[in-house]
Design a protein around this motif. Structure first.
Motif, PDB file in Angstrom:
ATOM      1  N   HIS A 148       5.883  -1.572   9.588  1.00 44.26           N
ATOM      2  CA  HIS A 148       5.306  -2.248   8.422  1.00 44.26           C
ATOM      3  C   HIS A 148       4.920  -3.696   8.739  1.00 44.26           C
ATOM      4  N   ALA A 149       3.847  -4.150   8.188  1.00 48.41           N
ATOM      5  CA  ALA A 149       3.314  -5.487   8.469  1.00 48.41           C
ATOM      6  C   ALA A 149       4.258  -6.605   8.039  1.00 48.41           C
ATOM      7  N   ASN A 150       5.164  -6.345   7.108  1.00 45.25           N
ATOM      8  CA  ASN A 150       6.090  -7.386   6.643  1.00 45.25           C
ATOM      9  C   ASN A 150       7.039  -7.849   7.736  1.00 45.25           C
ATOM     10  N   ILE A 151       7.169  -7.091   8.797  1.00 42.78           N
ATOM     11  CA  ILE A 151       8.067  -7.483   9.884  1.00 42.78           C
ATOM     12  C   ILE A 151       7.544  -8.723  10.604  1.00 42.78           C
ATOM     13  N   ALA A 152       6.252  -8.986  10.507  1.00 44.18           N
ATOM     14  CA  ALA A 152       5.662 -10.150  11.176  1.00 44.18           C
ATOM     15  C   ALA A 152       6.252 -11.460  10.666  1.00 44.18           C
ATOM     16  N   SER A 153       6.728 -11.445   9.445  1.00 42.58           N
ATOM     17  CA  SER A 153       7.309 -12.674   8.897  1.00 42.58           C
ATOM     18  C   SER A 153       8.728 -12.924   9.416  1.00 42.58           C
ATOM     19  N   HIS A 154       9.317 -11.948  10.059  1.00 41.61           N
ATOM     20  CA  HIS A 154      10.658 -12.090  10.630  1.00 41.61           C
ATOM     21  C   HIS A 154      10.514 -12.158  12.146  1.00 41.61           C
ATOM     22  N   ALA A 155      10.580 -13.362  12.675  1.00 42.38           N
ATOM     23  CA  ALA A 155      10.317 -13.577  14.101  1.00 42.38           C
ATOM     24  C   ALA A 155      11.266 -12.778  14.987  1.00 42.38           C
ATOM     25  N   GLN A 156      12.531 -12.730  14.624  1.00 40.39           N
ATOM     26  CA  GLN A 156      13.509 -12.026  15.462  1.00 40.39           C
ATOM     27  C   GLN A 156      13.229 -10.519  15.484  1.00 40.39           C
ATOM     28  N   LEU A 157      12.959  -9.943  14.320  1.00 39.17           N
ATOM     29  CA  LEU A 157      12.651  -8.512  14.263  1.00 39.17           C
ATOM     30  C   LEU A 157      11.354  -8.196  14.990  1.00 39.17           C
ATOM     31  N   ASN A 158      10.365  -9.064  14.801  1.00 40.28           N
ATOM     32  CA  ASN A 158       9.081  -8.863  15.467  1.00 40.28           C
ATOM     33  C   ASN A 158       9.248  -8.952  16.981  1.00 40.28           C
ATOM     34  N   GLY A 159      10.077  -9.894  17.445  1.00 45.46           N
ATOM     35  CA  GLY A 159      10.344 -10.013  18.885  1.00 45.46           C
ATOM     36  C   GLY A 159      11.066  -8.803  19.434  1.00 45.46           C
ATOM     37  N   GLN A 160      12.019  -8.271  18.672  1.00 41.97           N
ATOM     38  CA  GLN A 160      12.739  -7.070  19.112  1.00 41.97           C
ATOM     39  C   GLN A 160      11.810  -5.866  19.153  1.00 41.97           C
ATOM     40  N   LYS A 161      10.933  -5.768  18.164  1.00 42.05           N
ATOM     41  CA  LYS A 161       9.950  -4.676  18.154  1.00 42.05           C
ATOM     42  C   LYS A 161       9.062  -4.751  19.395  1.00 42.05           C
ATOM     43  N   GLN A 162       8.615  -5.956  19.719  1.00 38.44           N
ATOM     44  CA  GLN A 162       7.752  -6.135  20.890  1.00 38.44           C
ATOM     45  C   GLN A 162       8.502  -5.818  22.178  1.00 38.44           C
ATOM     46  N   ASN A 163       9.777  -6.208  22.258  1.00 38.26           N
ATOM     47  CA  ASN A 163      10.593  -5.890  23.439  1.00 38.26           C
ATOM     48  C   ASN A 163      10.744  -4.391  23.616  1.00 38.26           C
ATOM     49  N   ILE A 164      10.985  -3.681  22.509  1.00 36.26           N
ATOM     50  CA  ILE A 164      11.113  -2.217  22.569  1.00 36.26           C
ATOM     51  C   ILE A 164       9.807  -1.599  23.029  1.00 36.26           C
ATOM     52  N   ARG A 165       8.693  -2.082  22.474  1.00 35.56           N
ATOM     53  CA  ARG A 165       7.380  -1.537  22.857  1.00 35.56           C
ATOM     54  C   ARG A 165       7.078  -1.810  24.325  1.00 35.56           C
ATOM     55  N   ASP A 166       7.357  -3.019  24.776  1.00 41.55           N
ATOM     56  CA  ASP A 166       7.111  -3.368  26.179  1.00 41.55           C
ATOM     57  C   ASP A 166       7.950  -2.507  27.115  1.00 41.55           C
ATOM     58  N   GLU A 167       9.219  -2.296  26.760  1.00 43.05           N
ATOM     59  CA  GLU A 167      10.104  -1.481  27.594  1.00 43.05           C
ATOM     60  C   GLU A 167       9.653  -0.026  27.607  1.00 43.05           C
ATOM     61  N   ALA A 168       9.203   0.493  26.472  1.00 36.45           N
ATOM     62  CA  ALA A 168       8.697   1.866  26.411  1.00 36.45           C
ATOM     63  C   ALA A 168       7.451   2.016  27.284  1.00 36.45           C
ATOM     64  N   GLN A 169       6.572   1.018  27.263  1.00 35.33           N
ATOM     65  CA  GLN A 169       5.374   1.075  28.109  1.00 35.33           C
ATOM     66  C   GLN A 169       5.747   0.996  29.585  1.00 35.33           C
ATOM     67  N   ARG A 170       6.756   0.197  29.921  1.00 35.33           N
ATOM     68  CA  ARG A 170       7.201   0.101  31.307  1.00 35.33           C
ATOM     69  C   ARG A 170       7.776   1.433  31.770  1.00 35.33           C
ATOM     70  N   ILE A 171       8.563   2.066  30.920  1.00 35.36           N
ATOM     71  CA  ILE A 171       9.142   3.370  31.252  1.00 35.36           C
ATOM     72  C   ILE A 171       8.043   4.411  31.431  1.00 35.36           C
ATOM     73  N   GLN A 172       7.054   4.388  30.560  1.00 30.79           N
ATOM     74  CA  GLN A 172       5.940   5.327  30.653  1.00 30.79           C
ATOM     75  C   GLN A 172       5.175   5.129  31.968  1.00 30.79           C
ATOM     76  N   SER A 173       4.903   3.898  32.320  1.00 28.14           N
ATOM     77  CA  SER A 173       4.198   3.596  33.559  1.00 28.14           C
ATOM     78  C   SER A 173       5.011   4.033  34.777  1.00 28.14           C
ATOM     79  N   GLU A 174       6.303   3.746  34.753  1.00 29.62           N
ATOM     80  CA  GLU A 174       7.186   4.145  35.853  1.00 29.62           C
ATOM     81  C   GLU A 174       7.244   5.662  35.994  1.00 29.62           C
ATOM     82  N   SER A 175       7.291   6.358  34.874  1.00 33.97           N
ATOM     83  CA  SER A 175       7.311   7.821  34.895  1.00 33.97           C
ATOM     84  C   SER A 175       6.025   8.388  35.495  1.00 33.97           C
ATOM     85  N   GLU A 176       4.895   7.808  35.123  1.00 35.57           N
ATOM     86  CA  GLU A 176       3.615   8.266  35.680  1.00 35.57           C
ATOM     87  C   GLU A 176       3.546   8.018  37.180  1.00 35.57           C
TER      88      GLU A 176
END
Length: 87
Positions: free
Chosen positions: A15-43
Motif C-alpha cells: 500500500h502507498a501509505n507505507i511511503a510515509s513510514h521511512a523505517q517500513l519503507n526501508g525494510q520493504k526495499q531491503n526485502i525486495r533487494d534481497e529477493a532480487q539478489r536471491i533470484q539473480s543468484e539462482s539464475e
C-alpha cells in the motif's frame, strides 16, 4: 522460483501509505533487494550447473541423437556468464 517472484510482487504492491513510514519503507526495499539478489543468484547457479553438466556429457562423449540439449546450455553460458574462467 515462484516464491521469490511472489515476494518481489508483494513488495511492489504494498500500500502507498507505507511511503510515509521511512523505517517500513526501508525494510520493504531491503526485502525486495534481497529477493532480487536471491533470484539473480539462482539464475546464475542454474546456468552454471546446466553448462557444467552439458560440458561433462560432451567430454565423456555421452552424446545422444539430439545435440541441441547439450549445445544450448553451453551457448547460454558463453553469452550470459560474466566469469571468463567459466566461459
Amino acid at each position: 522460483l515462484h516464491s521469490v517472484d511472489h515476494i518481489i510482487e508483494l513488495c511492489d504492491n504494498v500500500h502507498a501509505n507505507i511511503a510515509s513510514h521511512a523505517q517500513l519503507n526501508g525494510q520493504k526495499q531491503n526485502i525486495r533487494d534481497e529477493a532480487q539478489r536471491i533470484q539473480s543468484e539462482s539464475e546464475t547457479l542454474s546456468l552454471r550447473s546446466t553448462a557444467y553438466l552439458a560440458s561433462a556429457c560432451v567430454y565423456w562423449r555421452f552424446l545422444g541423437d539430439q545435440l541441441n540439449p547439450l549445445i544450448r546450455p553451453l551457448m547460454d553460458a558463453l553469452k550470459k556468464e560474466v566469469d571468463p574462467l567459466i566461459q
